[in-house]
Write an enzyme that holds these catalytic residues in place. Structure first.
Site, short mmCIF file in Angstrom:
data_model
loop_
_atom_site.label_atom_id
_atom_site.label_comp_id
_atom_site.label_asym_id
_atom_site.label_seq_id
_atom_site.Cartn_x
_atom_site.Cartn_y
_atom_site.Cartn_z
N MET A 46 0.99 -1.76 0.11
CA MET A 46 0.16 -0.01 -0.20
C MET A 46 1.03 1.52 0.22
O MET A 46 2.09 0.85 0.12
CB MET A 46 -1.29 -0.05 1.32
N CYS B 142 -10.82 -38.10 9.93
CA CYS B 142 -10.01 -39.15 8.83
C CYS B 142 -10.47 -39.13 7.27
O CYS B 142 -9.35 -39.12 6.77
CB CYS B 142 -10.35 -40.46 8.67
N TYR C 41 -10.99 -37.32 17.80
CA TYR C 41 -9.75 -37.82 17.41
C TYR C 41 -9.20 -36.97 16.51
O TYR C 41 -10.49 -37.08 15.59
CB TYR C 41 -8.78 -39.14 17.58
C1 PEP Z 1 -13.14 -39.18 2.77
O1 PEP Z 1 -14.05 -39.40 2.50
O2 PEP Z 1 -13.06 -38.11 3.71
C2 PEP Z 1 -12.70 -40.64 3.51
C3 PEP Z 1 -11.73 -40.23 4.77
O3 PEP Z 1 -12.19 -40.84 2.95
P1 PEP Z 1 -11.46 -41.81 1.26
O4 PEP Z 1 -10.96 -39.99 1.14
O5 PEP Z 1 -11.11 -42.95 1.38
O6 PEP Z 1 -13.08 -41.36 0.77
#
Ligand code: PEP
Ligand code: MG
Length: 911
Positions: A116, A863, A883
């Protein structure tokens, strides 16, 4: 805070105060006064020599940007503060015989270096330049200051092309045969002023304003406007700074570093921003104003040399730097000016630093007693740790860039180009390092990917097969490099006129997405050596960085609430994950166990026409699956292992439909019937889907292929029984993917329970196998309360959940149109990378609450890829998950961020 206690200062609209004197603010007011304004106020209050001035708030900027006009009361407020400033300085802005001059500088909440605008020397005019000359006793200085004002004002306020001024300045120097502007005398500078004014008139269509207040007001508006220049917007997007913060404007009385050899200007750091070492770091330039240092017009000297030039100012500066570091409890960077032997502080802020220095400084400050461990955790972040974990290309190396793709899995990889997995494996077996280059990868490429140093694709985004698998393996990957034309048949790629043939060496940088021709030298990461257990933080000769990382990780582990698990499918990954601190496996994708030689068995299972054929195929698979699980449970002994039953569409295990059709058609034309190929083709047709991600996959597979899931459950149960008999402590959890309704889960659950009971009977071993589900479809999230009746745990599959909530095909969108979305600011970061809190995140939050309402002890995890993303980890902490699970290489980052999320900061504003 916005209450105005001073009756002499007029109020803004709705009683809002838009202008703060430097004596009124403090460092906590960055939202309102911007970083620069808040810190100038803080230094003023510390009694440090700051030239007096005032700050116009970001709120005023926001009103201006929204309405196109400054707030009605701003003018009066500025007048009142200006009068107070004039009184304090004993002279008026632009006063003909002795002008007060001011600088007008931008300053947002977050530093946006050089993005800026700033205008210096406001208040000079044809008249007051004479006054300045007389007062300073230095004609040259006065005319130099005036030409600088016209130049900066012309460029930033009136929009004149800056090159025109630069050209005129160069010509003046050439005419006098000098190279530096300090060699131009007053008469020449005076001529240059006339020339500059002409440029302004012809380019801006107006005269350079002679009224000082008009100069100031226009400069203030220009600074407001500079918030929205293209480069500022781009910078904000890259740095993920919100676009609606606005900038503050600092009006500060001028001090001059260009009043001769006893004046000058410089920058300093209280520690080395590259290593964290304490010492004297910075640069100084005699007889110069700030922009000369930045522009690199003349050579600076090291700050230490100031001691010899002006000992008094040097000693004072060292003293101030110590005060600042103790006060801010952190590395500060500083801008200062010396005006005829008098030191002035123009700016300070908590300084940017390298990732390595961040860790070292955090622990040094703990040792100095300046901060506690909780605060040390706020001084570093997961992105910095990730940076430290990947081998890097040597920055000094000479490189030839071929192109750029998406930085999908960080690291630096060098190898010979190969265009198919077979060659990757063959060459790597004979000791060659290879980079596997494909248009995109599929499960068939897994062995090739394992064999390769790195993976490069021309299609696909951050959650494409190549990216996810590469991250899982900690392997460097650049994907979606669309400029690269990959021709797998001719084994070559073409890009910008270059042809890379099989065997040519390429280097890919998974942290930047850059692709280079030839070998770029690589440096290994000591931090990974430490996590791998090959380097010990306690050893006398341990690297300082490793010691610091070790200590910070220990703080994080001590305070975090979230547990961290790994996404891992084999013993090798599981063991690495354990070394990196994993507390279990949160996702074992069993489809990865059905590749290679086993693919044919799956093919037989799919093609089975009779129960007997199917059972035979399953019988073949069972012992192999069981062995997989025994190995995995052994590697993770004593820790939970969540095994997900088969998820992807079955046709992924069958040959490519086009290739097979061609083969069959050719055979037909030769009247050469191949019964097996014909059956295969029929099956491939039967199973072909337009939208495989929304088709026959996950729990749906388990429900329509009899015996598939029960075989997997049996393998898990028998493996657990075997480990128990071997005095192990297996803790298997069975996870059902892609559930949309509790009925699906109930059916699978009943069958699974029967199989487990059967295995318990036949082995005589009591098994405690938890059964749960993934939540990765909107319907599952919305009916989580019901689903929890049949699930002992939920694991949020945020990859599929993001795909289905947004309706974004996860394998396609990132490479096809996300760039346009990012450019348009629709989102600052891909929702496949950082959880979309308002949409996907809301479903996670609500589903977690609904699930726990049904079953208070429901275990909750995530996950999807987000489990290893720093910002997302904070979100999962906040919504109360138990987790996060992520690829082994991201475990330290998740541990650190889980610790940061749980620890309470003592206050500083570290991003
Ligand atoms: C997801 O869908 O977040 C998962 C962990 O499964 P994948 O990536 O194997 O479909
Ligand atoms: Mg999924």
């Amino acid at each position: 805070m916005s209450e105005n206690k001073d009756p002499h200062v007029p109020q803004g609209t709705q009683g809002v105060k838009f202008v703060y004197d430097f004596t009124e603010g403090n460092k906590e007011l960055k939202d309102l006064l911007g970083g620069k304004g808040a810190n100038l106020a803080e230094m003023t209050n510390l009694g440090l020599p700051v030239p007096p001035g005032f700050t116009i708030t970001t709120e005023a900027c926001k009103v201006y940007l929204e309405s196109g006009e400054e707030p009605a009361a701003l003018r009066d407020e500025v007048s009142a503060h200006l009068s107070a400033l004039e009184k304090a300085m004993g002279k008026k802005l632009g006063q003909a015989d002795d002008p007060l001059l001011v600088s007008v500088r931008s300053g947002a909440k977050f530093s946006m270096p050089g993005m800026m605008d700033t205008v210096l020397n406001i208040g000079l005019s044809d008249k007051s330049v004479q006054g300045l000359a007389k007062q300073s006793g230095d004609d040259r200085f006065a005319w130099d200051s005036y030409r600088r004002l016209i130049q900066m004002f012309g460029k930033t306020v009136l929009g004149v092309d800056g090159e025109l001024f630069e050209d005129a300045l160069d010509k003046a120097k050439q005419a006098k045969k000098v190279t530096v502007d300090t060699d131009l005398d007053a008469a020449e500078l005076k001529k240059l002023v006339t020339k500059f004014k002409k440029i302004v008139k012809s380019e801006a269509g107006r005269d350079f304003p002679q009224d000082a207040r008009e100069q100031m007001d226009l400069a203030i508006h220009a600074v407001f406007d500079s918030w929205n220049t293209d480069r500022a917007k781009l910078y904000r997007r890259q740095e993920r700074i919100p676009g609606d913060l606005g900038t503050a404007v600092n009006v500060c009385s001028m001090v001059f570093g260009n009043l001769g050899p006893d004046s000058g200007t410089g920058v300093a750091f209280t520690r080395d921003p590259a290593s964290g070492q304490q010492g004297v770091y910075g640069d100084y330039l005699q007889n110069a104003q700030g922009e000369d240092v930045v522009a690199g017009i003349r050579n600076t000297v090291p700050l230490a040399d100031l001691e010899g030039i002006d000992k008094k100012s040097y000693d004072q500066l060292m003293q101030i730097m110590e005060t600042l570091e103790t006060h801010y409890k952190d590395l500060c960077d500083i801008e200062f000016t010396i005006e005829r032997g008098q030191l002035w502080m123009l700016q300070t802020r908590v300084g940017k630093r390298t990732a390595g220095a961040a860790f070292r400084i955090a622990t040094q400050l703990v040792d100095q007693g300046l901060i506690d461990e909780a605060e040390a955790l706020q001084r570093v972040n997961g992105a910095q740790l990730a940076q430290l974990m990947f081998p890097r290309f040597d920055e000094d190396a000479k490189v030839e860039q071929l192109g750029r793709g998406i930085a999908a899995s960080p690291g630096a990889a060098v190898g010979k180009a190969v265009f198919d997995s077979y060659t990757a494996i063959k060459w790597s077996r004979s000791g060659e390092k290879v980079i596997l280059i494909r248009r995109e990868t599929n499960p068939d490429d897994l062995d090739g990917m394992i064999a390769a140093e790195g993976i490069l694709t021309s299609r696909g985004g951050k959650t494409s097969h190549a990216a996810v698998v590469a991250r899982g393996m900690g392997k460097t990957c650049v994907c979606g490099a669309e400029d690269l034309e990959v021709d797998t048949k001719r084994r070559r790629l073409t890009v910008n006129g270059h042809v890379v043939e099989e065997g040519d060496v390429v280097s890919i940088d998974g942290s930047t997405g850059k692709v280079y021709l030839g070998e770029v030298p690589v440096v290994p990461s000591p931090v990974v050596e430490y996590f791998e257990g090959r380097m010990h933080a306690g050893a006398d000769d341990a690297d300082e960085l490793v010691k610091a990382v070790h200590r910070v990780m220990a703080y994080a582990d001590r305070v975090r609430r979230l547990r961290v698990r790994a996404n891992a499918d084999n013993a090798e990954d599981a063991l690495r994950a354990r070394r990196f601190g994993a507390q279990g496996i949160g996702l074992c994708r069993t489809e990865h166990m059905f590749l290679g030689e086993r693919r044919e068995m799956v093919e037989r299972l799919i093609l089975a026409d009779t129960d007997e054929e199917r059972e035979n195929a399953l019988k073949e698979l069972l012992p192999l699956q069981k062995k997989d699980f025994v190995e995995l449970f052994e590697a993770m002994d004593g820790l939970p292992v969540t095994v997900r039953l088969l998820d992807p569409p079955l046709h992924e295990f069958l040959p490519d439909i086009t290739e097979l059709s061609v083969r069959v058609a050719l055979a037909e034309s030769r009247k050469d019937h191949n019964e097996n190929d014909l059956r295969l083709l029929q099956a491939v047709h039967r199973l072909h889907e337009q939208n495989p991600m929304l088709g026959l996959r996950g729990v749906r597979l388990g429900l329509v292929i009899p015996g598939l899931f029960t075989m997997q459950v049996r393998a898990i149960a028998e493996a657990a029984a075997e480990r128990k008999n071997a005095k192990g402590d297996p803790r298997a959890e069975i996870m059902i993917p892609l559930v949309g309704t509790v009925q699906e889960l109930e059916i699978v659950r009943e069958e699974a329970e029967q199989v487990i009971a059967d295995v318990e009977r036949s082995t005589g071993v009591a098994l405690k196998l938890a059964l749960g589900t993934m939540i990765e479809l909107p319907r599952a999230a919305l009916t989580a309360g019901q689903i929890a009746e049949a699930a002992e745990f939920f694991s949020f599959g945020t990859n599929d959940l993001t795909q289905t909530v947004w309706g974004f095909s996860r394998d396609d969108v990132e490479a096809s149109f996300f760039t346009a979305y990012l450019e348009k600011g629709i989102f600052g970061v891909s929702p496949f990378e950082t959880i979309d809190k308002d949409g996907v995140g809301k479903l996670v939050r609500d589903a977690a609450a609904a699930g726990r309402a049904t079953r208070p002890d429901l275990k909750l995890g995530v996950c999807g890829e987000h489990g290893g993303d720093p910002e997302s980890v904070h979100f999962f902490h906040e919504v109360g998950l138990d987790y996060v699970s992520c690829s082994p290489f991201r475990i330290p980052v998740a541990r650190l961020e889980a610790g940061r999320a749980a620890s309470t900061s003592t206050g500083s504003d570290h991003r």
